[in-house]
Design a protein around this motif. Sequence first.
Motif, PDB file in Angstrom:
ATOM      1  N   PRO A   1      33.257  35.510  37.824  1.00  0.00           N
ATOM      2  CA  PRO A   1      33.871  34.236  38.222  1.00  0.00           C
ATOM      3  C   PRO A   1      35.236  34.450  38.866  1.00  0.00           C
ATOM      4  CG  PRO A   1      34.014  34.525  35.854  1.00  0.00           C
ATOM      5  CD  PRO A   1      33.170  35.657  36.358  1.00  0.00           C
ATOM      6  N   ILE A   2      35.632  33.522  39.732  1.00  0.00           N
ATOM      7  CA  ILE A   2      36.962  33.532  40.342  1.00  0.00           C
ATOM      8  C   ILE A   2      37.568  32.144  40.192  1.00  0.00           C
ATOM      9  CG2 ILE A   2      36.376  35.364  41.996  1.00  0.00           C
ATOM     10  CD1 ILE A   2      36.184  33.144  44.149  1.00  0.00           C
ATOM     11  N   PRO A   3      38.902  32.015  40.259  1.00  0.00           N
ATOM     12  CA  PRO A   3      39.538  30.712  40.017  1.00  0.00           C
ATOM     13  C   PRO A   3      39.183  29.639  41.043  1.00  0.00           C
ATOM     14  CG  PRO A   3      41.146  32.500  39.842  1.00  0.00           C
ATOM     15  CD  PRO A   3      39.888  33.104  40.378  1.00  0.00           C
ATOM     16  N   GLU A   4      38.832  30.035  42.249  1.00  0.00           N
ATOM     17  CA  GLU A   4      38.593  29.055  43.308  1.00  0.00           C
ATOM     18  C   GLU A   4      37.182  28.481  43.309  1.00  0.00           C
ATOM     19  OE1 GLU A   4      41.813  31.844  44.591  1.00  0.00           O
ATOM     20  OE2 GLU A   4      39.813  32.090  43.759  1.00  0.00           O
ATOM     21  N   SER A   5      36.311  28.952  42.437  1.00  0.00           N
ATOM     22  CA  SER A   5      34.896  28.575  42.551  1.00  0.00           C
ATOM     23  C   SER A   5      34.250  28.409  41.188  1.00  0.00           C
ATOM     24  CB  SER A   5      34.137  29.644  43.356  1.00  0.00           C
ATOM     25  OG  SER A   5      32.763  29.342  43.450  1.00  0.00           O
ATOM     26  N   SER A   6      33.337  27.464  41.110  1.00  0.00           N
ATOM     27  CA  SER A   6      32.527  27.290  39.901  1.00  0.00           C
ATOM     28  C   SER A   6      31.225  28.077  39.984  1.00  0.00           C
ATOM     29  CB  SER A   6      32.210  25.802  39.701  1.00  0.00           C
ATOM     30  OG  SER A   6      31.452  25.294  40.796  1.00  0.00           O
TER      31      SER A   6
ATOM     32  N   LEU B   1      45.846  29.605  59.103  1.00  0.00           N
ATOM     33  CA  LEU B   1      44.920  29.235  58.035  1.00  0.00           C
ATOM     34  C   LEU B   1      43.936  30.360  57.739  1.00  0.00           C
ATOM     35  CD1 LEU B   1      43.639  27.197  56.069  1.00  0.00           C
ATOM     36  CD2 LEU B   1      42.313  26.326  58.016  1.00  0.00           C
ATOM     37  N   ILE B   2      43.303  30.918  58.781  1.00  0.00           N
ATOM     38  CA  ILE B   2      42.295  31.939  58.521  1.00  0.00           C
ATOM     39  C   ILE B   2      42.936  33.235  57.997  1.00  0.00           C
ATOM     40  CG2 ILE B   2      40.603  30.958  60.101  1.00  0.00           C
ATOM     41  CD1 ILE B   2      41.310  32.996  62.165  1.00  0.00           C
ATOM     42  N   TYR B   3      44.166  33.502  58.388  1.00  0.00           N
ATOM     43  CA  TYR B   3      44.862  34.671  57.845  1.00  0.00           C
ATOM     44  C   TYR B   3      45.069  34.514  56.344  1.00  0.00           C
ATOM     45  CZ  TYR B   3      48.303  38.425  57.399  1.00  0.00           C
ATOM     46  OH  TYR B   3      48.972  39.574  57.036  1.00  0.00           O
ATOM     47  N   ARG B   4      45.459  33.328  55.930  1.00  0.00           N
ATOM     48  CA  ARG B   4      45.688  33.082  54.505  1.00  0.00           C
ATOM     49  C   ARG B   4      44.374  33.122  53.719  1.00  0.00           C
ATOM     50  NH1 ARG B   4      50.778  29.911  53.368  1.00  0.00           N
ATOM     51  NH2 ARG B   4      51.990  29.888  55.303  1.00  0.00           N
ATOM     52  N   ILE B   5      43.310  32.623  54.318  1.00  0.00           N
ATOM     53  CA  ILE B   5      41.995  32.720  53.670  1.00  0.00           C
ATOM     54  C   ILE B   5      41.611  34.189  53.512  1.00  0.00           C
ATOM     55  CG2 ILE B   5      39.531  32.235  53.926  1.00  0.00           C
ATOM     56  CD1 ILE B   5      40.334  29.645  55.394  1.00  0.00           C
ATOM     57  N   GLY B   6      41.832  34.972  54.559  1.00  0.00           N
ATOM     58  CA  GLY B   6      41.500  36.392  54.496  1.00  0.00           C
ATOM     59  C   GLY B   6      42.263  37.126  53.411  1.00  0.00           C
ATOM     60  N   LEU B   7      43.562  36.821  53.279  1.00  0.00           N
ATOM     61  CA  LEU B   7      44.349  37.448  52.216  1.00  0.00           C
ATOM     62  C   LEU B   7      43.770  37.118  50.846  1.00  0.00           C
ATOM     63  CD1 LEU B   7      48.032  36.845  53.409  1.00  0.00           C
ATOM     64  CD2 LEU B   7      46.769  39.004  53.447  1.00  0.00           C
ATOM     65  N   ARG B   8      43.373  35.860  50.651  1.00  0.00           N
ATOM     66  CA  ARG B   8      42.837  35.454  49.350  1.00  0.00           C
ATOM     67  C   ARG B   8      41.504  36.160  49.062  1.00  0.00           C
ATOM     68  NH1 ARG B   8      43.786  30.621  46.456  1.00  0.00           N
ATOM     69  NH2 ARG B   8      45.719  30.609  47.675  1.00  0.00           N
ATOM     70  N   VAL B   9      40.666  36.272  50.080  1.00  0.00           N
ATOM     71  CA  VAL B   9      39.381  36.958  49.893  1.00  0.00           C
ATOM     72  C   VAL B   9      39.608  38.414  49.509  1.00  0.00           C
ATOM     73  CG1 VAL B   9      37.295  37.772  51.073  1.00  0.00           C
ATOM     74  CG2 VAL B   9      38.074  35.416  51.414  1.00  0.00           C
ATOM     75  N   LEU B  10      40.520  39.094  50.200  1.00  0.00           N
ATOM     76  CA  LEU B  10      40.793  40.501  49.896  1.00  0.00           C
ATOM     77  C   LEU B  10      41.442  40.653  48.520  1.00  0.00           C
ATOM     78  CD1 LEU B  10      42.048  41.650  53.412  1.00  0.00           C
ATOM     79  CD2 LEU B  10      39.887  42.284  52.316  1.00  0.00           C
ATOM     80  N   GLU B  11      42.237  39.680  48.101  1.00  0.00           N
ATOM     81  CA  GLU B  11      42.832  39.714  46.763  1.00  0.00           C
ATOM     82  C   GLU B  11      41.755  39.592  45.683  1.00  0.00           C
ATOM     83  OE1 GLU B  11      45.547  36.494  46.720  1.00  0.00           O
ATOM     84  OE2 GLU B  11      47.121  37.560  47.815  1.00  0.00           O
ATOM     85  N   ARG B  12      40.826  38.692  45.895  1.00  0.00           N
ATOM     86  CA  ARG B  12      39.825  38.424  44.868  1.00  0.00           C
ATOM     87  C   ARG B  12      38.784  39.538  44.758  1.00  0.00           C
ATOM     88  NH1 ARG B  12      42.979  35.801  42.713  1.00  0.00           N
ATOM     89  NH2 ARG B  12      43.225  33.538  42.869  1.00  0.00           N
ATOM     90  N   TYR B  13      38.549  40.250  45.865  1.00  0.00           N
ATOM     91  CA  TYR B  13      37.463  41.233  45.869  1.00  0.00           C
ATOM     92  C   TYR B  13      37.986  42.599  46.314  1.00  0.00           C
ATOM     93  CZ  TYR B  13      34.859  36.838  45.884  1.00  0.00           C
ATOM     94  OH  TYR B  13      34.391  35.581  45.583  1.00  0.00           O
ATOM     95  N   PRO B  14      38.511  43.386  45.389  1.00  0.00           N
ATOM     96  CA  PRO B  14      39.015  44.715  45.760  1.00  0.00           C
ATOM     97  C   PRO B  14      37.931  45.655  46.256  1.00  0.00           C
ATOM     98  CG  PRO B  14      39.038  44.403  43.374  1.00  0.00           C
ATOM     99  CD  PRO B  14      38.742  43.074  43.971  1.00  0.00           C
ATOM    100  N   GLN B  15      36.650  45.303  46.041  1.00  0.00           N
ATOM    101  CA  GLN B  15      35.564  46.151  46.528  1.00  0.00           C
ATOM    102  C   GLN B  15      35.300  45.971  48.020  1.00  0.00           C
ATOM    103  OE1 GLN B  15      35.355  43.471  44.581  1.00  0.00           O
ATOM    104  NE2 GLN B  15      33.275  42.653  44.382  1.00  0.00           N
ATOM    105  N   LEU B  16      35.965  44.990  48.649  1.00  0.00           N
ATOM    106  CA  LEU B  16      35.764  44.768  50.078  1.00  0.00           C
ATOM    107  C   LEU B  16      36.709  45.629  50.901  1.00  0.00           C
ATOM    108  CD1 LEU B  16      35.225  40.904  50.432  1.00  0.00           C
ATOM    109  CD2 LEU B  16      33.533  42.729  50.107  1.00  0.00           C
ATOM    110  N   GLU B  17      36.191  46.101  52.032  1.00  0.00           N
ATOM    111  CA  GLU B  17      36.981  46.900  52.958  1.00  0.00           C
ATOM    112  C   GLU B  17      37.652  46.033  54.011  1.00  0.00           C
ATOM    113  OE1 GLU B  17      35.872  51.070  54.667  1.00  0.00           O
ATOM    114  OE2 GLU B  17      34.962  49.562  55.984  1.00  0.00           O
TER     115      GLU B  17
END
Length: 323
Positions: free
Chosen positions: A40-45, A260-276
Motif C-alpha cells: 500500500p501507498i498513502p496516495e491510493s486505496s 505538474l508532471i515533474y512533481r508527479i514523477g518525483l512522487r512516483v520515484l519516491e514511492r517505488y525505489p525499484q523503478l529506474e
Amino acid sequence: MSHSNERDDDRGTERRTMNYGKEKVAVYRTYATPLEGIRPIPESSFEGRDNVLFGLEVRVQFEGEEFLPSFSEADNSKVVATDSMKNFVLHQAGEYEGATAEGFLHFVGREFLDTYPHVERVKMSATEFPFDERPVPGEDGFEPSDLVFRVSDDESAFGEVYLDRVDGEPTIAEQTSGVTDIELVKVKGNSFTGYIQDEYTTLPEREDRALYISLDVFWEYEDPEDALGEEPERYVPAEQVRDIAQVVFDEVDSNSIQDLIYRIGLRVLERYPQLESVEFEANNRTWIEVRDDLEGDAKVLREPPRPTGYQQFSMDRSDLEER
C-alpha cells in the motif's frame, strides 16, 4: 515505446527494419489469478484486484534473420501466419497462472520463442481493458457484484516486454509498464504565467484557471523481472500510479503542466525505489473561459479549439537525488 530489429546491410552504412506480427488481438479470461499482496501507498486505496474478468488487447511482433526470404524472395517457409499468432495468444490465456498483464506478455513471449526456434526476438505489448464491478443490493446496502461488470472508458494499464535469446534462453531485453488515457480536471489552483510575450503571443496570462489534462505515464524497473508480478510487493500497479497523479494534482498549485508532471514523477520515484525511470506524455485540453462575471469562483467555460498543446518528459533516479 516501440523497438524494431535493425541490421547493417552489405555496405554497413544503412539500417534495415524487419519484423511482422499481429495486433489488436482481443483476449478475455474469467477467473484469472487474483493480484494480491500489493504494497500500500498513502496516495491510493488500491491493494489488489480479483481478476474475475481479465482482458487485454495484445500486439505481437516477431524478429529474426530467417524472415528475410519472405520479404526478398516471397519464400514463406519460415513464416508463422499472423492468424496462428492470434490463436496462440488466445490459447495461452488459459495456461497463464499469473495475475498481471506484463506477466502474461512474458509468459506468451517465452512460449513463442520455445515453440519457434528460428524466431530470434519477440516483442509483446498490450493495453488492458478496464472493467468496473457494478453495485447491487446486498445484506448491508449496495455492494459490488462479483458477476456483473461495466465496460469502462477509464484509463488503461499498458505493458510491453521485449524478449531476446541469451545463450539460447529467452531473456527480457527491455520492459515498459504504464497507464494511459488518464483524464483529470482541476477547477482552480492552477496558473500559467511568465512565458515569453512577443508579437506572436495572443494567449493571456492566467493567475487561476481550470486545468484539463490527458496523461500517459510509463515506467521501467531496475530489474525487469519485478514487472511480472511474481513478487507482488515489488510490482507497481497502474491503479496506484493513476492515484498518485490525481493526488499530486490536488495538492500542487502548479504554474504549468510541465511543473505538474515533474512533481508527479518525483512522487512516483519516491514511492517505488525499484523503478529506474518514469516517462510522461501530457496533452492540454483546458477549457476556454467565456464568463468570469459570476459570483465567487464560478465561471462558464467551453471546449478548446484545435490544435492542442502537449508535453513529453522523462525522469530517472538522478532527478530525485538532486532534490
